[in-house]
Write an enzyme that holds these catalytic residues in place. Structure first.
Site, PDB file in Angstrom:
ATOM      1  N   TYR A 130      20.565  11.868 -31.759  1.00 10.72           N
ATOM      2  CA  TYR A 130      20.753  10.706 -30.719  1.00 10.72           C
ATOM      3  C   TYR A 130      22.171  10.249 -31.187  1.00 10.72           C
ATOM      4  O   TYR A 130      22.534  10.075 -32.108  1.00 10.72           O
ATOM      5  CB  TYR A 130      19.866   9.577 -31.098  1.00 10.72           C
ATOM      6  CG  TYR A 130      19.326   8.841 -30.036  1.00 10.72           C
ATOM      7  CD1 TYR A 130      18.220   9.150 -29.351  1.00 10.72           C
ATOM      8  CD2 TYR A 130      19.954   7.779 -29.505  1.00 10.72           C
ATOM      9  CE1 TYR A 130      17.511   8.442 -28.241  1.00 10.72           C
ATOM     10  CE2 TYR A 130      19.419   7.054 -28.391  1.00 10.72           C
ATOM     11  CZ  TYR A 130      18.111   7.517 -27.521  1.00 10.72           C
ATOM     12  OH  TYR A 130      17.667   6.852 -26.638  1.00 10.72           O
ATOM     13  N   TYR A 140       8.619   4.478  -8.468  1.00 13.82           N
ATOM     14  CA  TYR A 140       9.389   3.599  -9.582  1.00 13.82           C
ATOM     15  C   TYR A 140       8.159   3.048 -10.619  1.00 13.82           C
ATOM     16  O   TYR A 140       7.146   2.709  -9.962  1.00 13.82           O
ATOM     17  CB  TYR A 140       9.849   2.474  -8.896  1.00 13.82           C
ATOM     18  CG  TYR A 140      10.233   1.290  -9.754  1.00 13.82           C
ATOM     19  CD1 TYR A 140      11.742   1.606 -10.110  1.00 13.82           C
ATOM     20  CD2 TYR A 140       9.918   0.322 -10.291  1.00 13.82           C
ATOM     21  CE1 TYR A 140      12.616   0.648 -10.771  1.00 13.82           C
ATOM     22  CE2 TYR A 140      10.552  -0.711 -11.000  1.00 13.82           C
ATOM     23  CZ  TYR A 140      12.095  -0.559 -11.508  1.00 13.82           C
ATOM     24  OH  TYR A 140      12.396  -1.380 -12.172  1.00 13.82           O
TER      25      TYR A 140
END
Lengths: 676, 580
Positions: B500, B157
């Protein structure tokens, strides 16, 4: 109108409006000069016809092909480019609003004279008006008459929808003045036989794709390719279809909207001309002079015409799961590329779907129902004794109920009494039959006075003209009847009640008659299911899991339907026999084939052995030939210059035997692709 | 470092939304939108146009609220499945760890819409059973060895900004899942000014890295939109891309050396040669491995002197097609500024809705004049025009020269220079736009973004078709209001561009909005692939896009990746099940 009346007319809930009504009470000039301000396509900025042509000549695609062609032919690129420019000049439309107005004015005058009314479904026009704003639209009418040609443009102009560009044959362009008028009304012209002319294909396909890509205007074309001489749908042609769809396959547009349009006529202008052509009198070349000469057809009454705009179809939705668009991902966009096998199958399937919808959207006239019944009478009876009017009317009403049960759309005027409807149909078609003293007779051309007698052969042809006309009008109803009729025929020939055995024979019939009746590929089970339900709905059969059993009391339906297809069976069998007859001959040309069939048919009609005149139709003859090729009983010889065919007599005999139930049919082709 | 302490990270950060707890959009009592906090340029400002845009675009209303569960209900978090032997040995090596519900829930998700939506509803799925905080490379080695020994599943993480479901714990995982939080490994170990490289621990967060390097006069120039929160290790393992890649390159161009701890041991190169011909580059097994092979612990990166001069700019085009043509030409001439982005009309409108209250009559007068000039005098159709934002960097003289070159090209495509302010605002928005999704979710509007890369000749087709597909799918799936479907071209390359997409819709009336949204996103991805776009340009695959890997890299390709995984991690210790 009461609901039940509506049902009887079979027009369902669609609001059909007679567009001539307004033309008869207001000025045509006013109509022609109306403000024309349609909602444009939202997908891109508007462009002009000249912009389109320029974009084409500048396109990388064309330049690639020009380079290739120059390499292959050894001429310079400039020269090939010049040639491409010339092709474009011959091809391109020059859609021009003033000419649409001029065309509108003339058209108003002409159609008011020809037709009593032109019915158009308003909701179809409303949805179309929305559709043209969203995606490029392809208008796909059936083609039954030359009148079809500008009627769509006329209607769209009247209702403020962008007028289409229309694919037409080059011969039309060569007509003096008329060609130019058509060009400016939006027609673009395609050569009939393009063959392997690479440059021509390139210019044409890029031209069509350009129009679709820019959403310049709706594109109108006849997916059947030609005008149907038999008023029956033709096997769709795929070239043009593929060109208009390619921008979707390549992702150059989000979606394409197909609009099937069904045009039906009470009476077709070219009826007798078509029958004669089928009997071998060649079609006159399109010419302006010819058109003027034909003006005497303007003196006659052609009843009403119905234009039914179908529900817009989304190509994207239809192609879902059928086509992998990433096929084009690894090559440049403008690389000339053969479509994938999958794409070709999809194009063919879509074309068939559209033809199927054209058929379902057609309105069946009372006359067509009468023709179905009249043509089942022996020709000699019809020509000499006549048919009892009361019998005909009674049976027509019976048939009307049946086709409505089958879910067909009917154009049966609700206001007038039924008998008046039918007798006016007869009088509209006095060129085919006439009513005298309570009996209906076949109309035959009078023998010129100066000739004393005509030969028996000539007699046959004289009778054949109205009979083929009658057959053509019968064909207008066939789409609604053909599936149950094939089932009825299967029942009669196999004498089986077993569902799977019937289904097998049903498939075999579809296969053999694929050129006569248009079925959607891969739709066999649904077609069979529909046939069962139809026969069940009118009480002719009981259906269960395993069985389809004829009910005793309504053998009438089965007999009628069987007799409806009998002429086709008879013609096919006779032609099969003809192909097998001559002992030594293995190879023949199309010309020899047609002559031999005609001679044999003539002989057998005269001897009373053959009961149908439809065998004389060149359309039937050619269909049989292509059916035999498709079934691989006849092979087209690639080597010869003229089209030569080689026959496999054993295979033909097998089909013959299967068709009369002597041997069980084998599936002649590979089972259809499950995805389609 | 301010935000990366272990126990209190989630005190500064939202537990169920984007970014800092003190920064959020809200509609105040007067119904005006404002952005709270002090961290951003927009902070504390009133955005008068946002309400109308928001209500008009989505058919939303301030009356219809869908507030989030305010606090994490720790009892909703499943009790941890602990591997006692592992825990005991971990204690003995002295690495800090936690099995507090809050720590675990915080590390059990990324920022996909479905993840945040569930959190807002107070729903917590499978989360890690414990969190460990190694302090250095050696700690990681020890943890990985222990995990192998006791058969524990490790999920690395970093910044937690994943948008590919990469951090989701596989529900079928029965072993104890340990989240390996790299946040304590956040030091710059050395800077090499001769070679212009820096050796950095992989847990460092983007903005800290830049700030610390800036103190020495350097920068990496790697600025992904998530750089406030994302980590160096995360960039490496997803193949991240930064806004200014035209000057500095993407992450794969920036790394010189990577050290990764795998179950088989440490993988690294023996030297720092700038390029090698030693078989396939092993870095490329690591880059984009998405935590499936090991933990990236240290990275040597290229650094550059902080640029002398920066200048923003913007260009208005009459339509998107012209804008794309201009970007293509800029790429062809290889003169792209540090960043060049083209927004479509919808985003242009959106950008306008985010204009803060103008302070003087003079500015509003000026704005009026500009609008008049563009729409009336130049004849641009306000419903078609679009804008490109630009960022130039470097030596002042060269920047000005470069700027002129780009504006000259733009002019050939009908582009009009539209000022520095518009450009600067455009870039600022990329940092606050993620906060806006949380505002939408307070009022029944859900939103997501996704990206792709595509060859130049298909850019327009992809943009058009994907936007239209989103609209059609929303309609087909029963969304009552028309969605926002918008795109922008964010990067240019020699042979293509990165595109995008944003989509958002009002979900009132839908019984399962997240399912609808997932179907729409799925359809949009299918559309991208059918039009020749890639599966991802920089977000990665995670578990969200796994199903398309086979068609993307071919059967053999998948087999190759699988065989690497099988060798490096035969017991599937790094069991986040991303990618394959």
């Amino acid at each position: 109108m009461k609901a039940s009346d509506r049902d009887l007319r079979g027009m369902k809930d669609d609001e059909f409006v007679d567009i001539l009504e307004e033309r008869r009470c207001s000025s045509d000039l006013g109509h022609a000069f109306r403000t024309f301000n349609p909602q444009p396509y939202k997908g891109g900025p508007p462009c002009s016809a000249a912009d389109l042509n320029k974009a084409l000549l500048d396109s990388h695609f064309l330049h690639r092909v020009v380079k290739e062609v120059a390499m292959e032919t050894g001429s310079s690129q400039e020269k090939v480019m010049e040639e491409a420019g010339e092709i474009l000049v011959e091809m391109s439309h020059n859609l021009h609003l003033p000419f649409i107005r001029l065309m509108g004015y003339t058209f108003s005058k002409v159609i008011k004279r020809l037709f009593t009314s032109i019915f158009v479904n308003m909701d179809g026009l409303n949805t179309l008006q929305q559709a043209v704003q969203e995606n490029p639209v392809i208008l796909m009418p059936n083609h039954r008459s030359y009148v079809d040609f500008l009627i769509i443009s006329y209607i769209l102009f009247t209702y403020d929808i962008p007028v289409p560009v229309i694919a037409a044959g080059v011969p039309l362009a060569e007509m003096k003045i008329v060609g130019e008028i058509l060009r400016r009304s939006g027609a673009f012209f395609i050569r009939r036989s393009i063959g392997s002319d690479k440059l021509y294909w390139a210019v044409l396909s890029e031209y069509v794709r350009g129009i679709v890509r820019h959403g310049f205007a709706p594109v109108e074309f006849y997916v059947e390719g030609l005008r149907s001489r038999t008023l029956k749908s033709l096997t769709p042609k795929l070239g043009m279809m593929q060109m208009v769809l390619e921008p979707y396959f390549k992702g150059e547009v989000f979606d394409i909207t197909l609009v099937p349009i069904s045009i039906s006529y009470d009476r077709v202008l070219e009826e007798s001309l078509l029958a004669r052509e089928l009997l071998g009198v060649p079609k006159p070349k399109e010419s302006t002079a010819g058109l003027l000469k034909a003006s005497r057809v303007l003196q006659e009454d052609y009843g009403s015409m119905q234009v039914n705009f179908g529900q817009p179809l989304s190509v994207r939705k239809l192609c879902e799961g059928k086509i992998n668009r990433s096929y084009y991902n690894l090559v440049p966009r403008d690389l000339p590329m053969k479509p994938s096998a999958e794409a070709l199958a999809c194009v063919s399937w879509l074309a068939h779907v559209v033809v199927g919808l054209q058929e379902r959207g057609s309105l069946i006239s009372p006359w067509s129902l009468m023709a179905c019944l009249l043509i089942q009478e022996p020709t000699t009876v019809l020509a000499e004794q006549g048919l009892l009017w009361d019998d005909l009317t009674e049976k027509t009403l019976w048939l009307r109920k049946m086709v409505l049960d089958f879910g067909a759309r009917l154009n049966w005027p609700g206001e007038a009494p039924n008998s008046a409807v039918m007798s006016s149909a007869i009088s509209l078609h006095r060129s085919i039959v006439y009513l005298k003293a309570g009996r209906v007779y076949l109309t035959q051309e009078e023998v010129p006075l100066r000739r004393h007698r005509i030969s028996p052969e000539e007699g046959v042809f004289r009778t054949a003209v109205p009979v083929l006309m009658l057959a053509a009008y019968r064909n207008q109803s066939l789409h609604a009847l053909v599936r149950p009729a094939m089932l009825a025929m299967s029942i009669c020939i196999t004498r089986s009640t077993q569902r799977d055995e019937l289904f097998r024979f049903f498939c075999f019939l579809q296969e053999v008659f694929a050129n006569e009746f248009i079925f959607i590929p891969g739709n066999l089970s649904q077609d069979f299911e529909e046939a069962c339900l139809c026969l069940n709905s009118c009480g002719a059969v009981y259906i269960s899991e395993q069985e389809v059993r004829v009910s005793e009391q309504s053998s009438e339906v089965i007999t009628f339907l069987q007799k409806l297809l009998q002429p086709f069976i008879d013609s096919y069998q006779l032609i099969f026999r003809c192909v097998c007859e001559e002992e030594q001959v293995q190879v023949f040309t199309e010309k020899q084939f047609l002559a031999a069939v005609r001679a044999l048919a003539l002989k057998l009609i005269l001897s009373g052995e053959l009961h149908t005149y439809e065998t004389l139709s060149s359309d039937t003859q050619k269909n049989v030939l292509s059916a035999l090729c498709r079934l691989e009983a006849v092979a087209k010889l690639r080597t010869s210059e003229i089209n030569e065919f080689k026959v496999n007599k054993a295979a033909v005999r097998r089909i013959t035997d299967a068709l009369c139930g002597k041997i069980p049919p084998q599936m002649l082709q590979a089972p259809p692709d499950a995805r389609l | 470092c301010v935000i990366c302490g272990n126990a209190w990270r989630h005190e500064v950060m939202k537990w169920n939304g984007w970014g800092y707890s003190d920064s959020r959009f809200l509609f105040n009592k007067k119904g005006q939108a404002e952005f709270t906090g002090k961290r951003y340029k927009l902070s504390g400002m009133i955005l008068p146009a946002l309400k109308d845009w928001f209500e008009g675009t989505f058919g939303a209303s301030l009356q219809h609220k869908s507030p989030a569960t305010p606090l994490l209900n720790t009892s909703a978090v499943q009790a941890p499945t602990l591997n006692q032997d592992f825990v005991e040995e971990l204690k003995s090596i002295g690495v800090p760890f936690s099995h507090e519900a809050e720590d675990r829930a915080f590390r059990g998700h990324g920022h996909c819409l479905h993840e945040i939506f569930a959190l807002r509803e107070g729903k917590i799925g499978r989360v890690p059973d414990m969190v460990v905080w190694p302090n250095c490379h050696n700690d990681v080695e020890k943890i990985v060895a222990l995990a192998c020994k006791h058969n524990v599943c490790l999920i690395p993480y970093g910044g937690g900004t994943s948008v590919s479901s990469a951090l989701e714990c596989p529900p079928e995982e029965t072993r104890s899942i340990v989240s390996l939080d790299t946040s304590q490994m956040n030091r710059i170990l050395w800077i090499d000014e001769k070679n212009l490289t820096a050796h950095v621990e992989a847990g460092i967060i983007g903005q800290d890295l830049e700030r610390l390097l800036n103190e020495s006069g350097y920068c990496t120039g790697h600025e992904p939109d998530s750089m406030e929160f994302s980590s160096l290790g995360g960039w490496v393992s997803t193949r991240a891309s930064g806004m200014k890649k035209n000057i500095y390159g993407n992450i794969e161009d920036l790394v010189v050396h990577i050290k990764m701890v795998t179950p088989q041991g440490v993988i690294e190169k023996s030297c720092q040669g700038p390029r090698m011909s030693t078989g396939p580059d092993i870095h490329h097994f690591i880059l984009g491995s998405e935590g499936t092979l090991g933990v990236v612990t240290e990275v040597t990166m290229k650094i550059r002197p902080v640029p002398e001069y920066q200048k923003y700019g913007s260009v208005v085009f009459p339509n998107f097609e012209q804008g794309v043509a201009c970007l293509r030409e800029v790429a062809k001439q290889r003169c792209a500024p540090a960043s060049i982005r083209l927004m479509d009309n919808e985003q242009f409108m959106f950008g306008h809705a985010l204009k803060p209250q103008v302070s003087s009559i003079f500015t509003s007068f000026l704005d009026g004049l500009k609008k008049f000039y563009i729409t009336k005098f130049k004849g641009f159709d306000p419903s078609r025009l679009c804008v490109a934002t630009l960022l130039f960097e470097g030596n002042r003289e060269k920047v000005l020269q470069h700027e002129k070159q780009v504006y000259d090209i733009a002019a050939k495509f009908g582009g009009l220079a539209a000022g520095e302010d518009n450009g600067q605002r455009g870039y600022m928005l990329t940092f606050v736009i993620a906060y806006l999704r949380d505002l939408g979710m307070d009022y029944y509007v859900i939103a997501e973004s996704f990206e792709t890369s595509v060859p130049w000749d298909r850019v327009l087709d992809v943009c058009r078709n994907v936007k239209a597909r989103v609209v059609r799918e929303c309609k087909d799936k029963g969304v009552q209001f028309s969605p926002l479907s918008s795109c922008r071209v964010t990067q240019t390359y020699d042979a293509g561009a990165c595109v995008y997409f944003y989509f958002a819709f009002n979900y009132r009336g839908l019984s399962d909005p997240v399912h609808v949204y997932e179907q729409v996103e799925h359809a949009a991805r299918e559309e991208i692939l059918a039009n020749g776009g890639s599966l991802s340009h920089h977000h990665g695959v995670g578990k969200l896009r796994k199903e398309w890997m086979r068609e993307t890299v071919s059967e053999v390709g998948v087999g190759m990746l699988q065989s690497v995984k099988d060798y490096v991690d035969p017991k599937n210790i790094f069991g986040n099940r991303n990618l394959l």
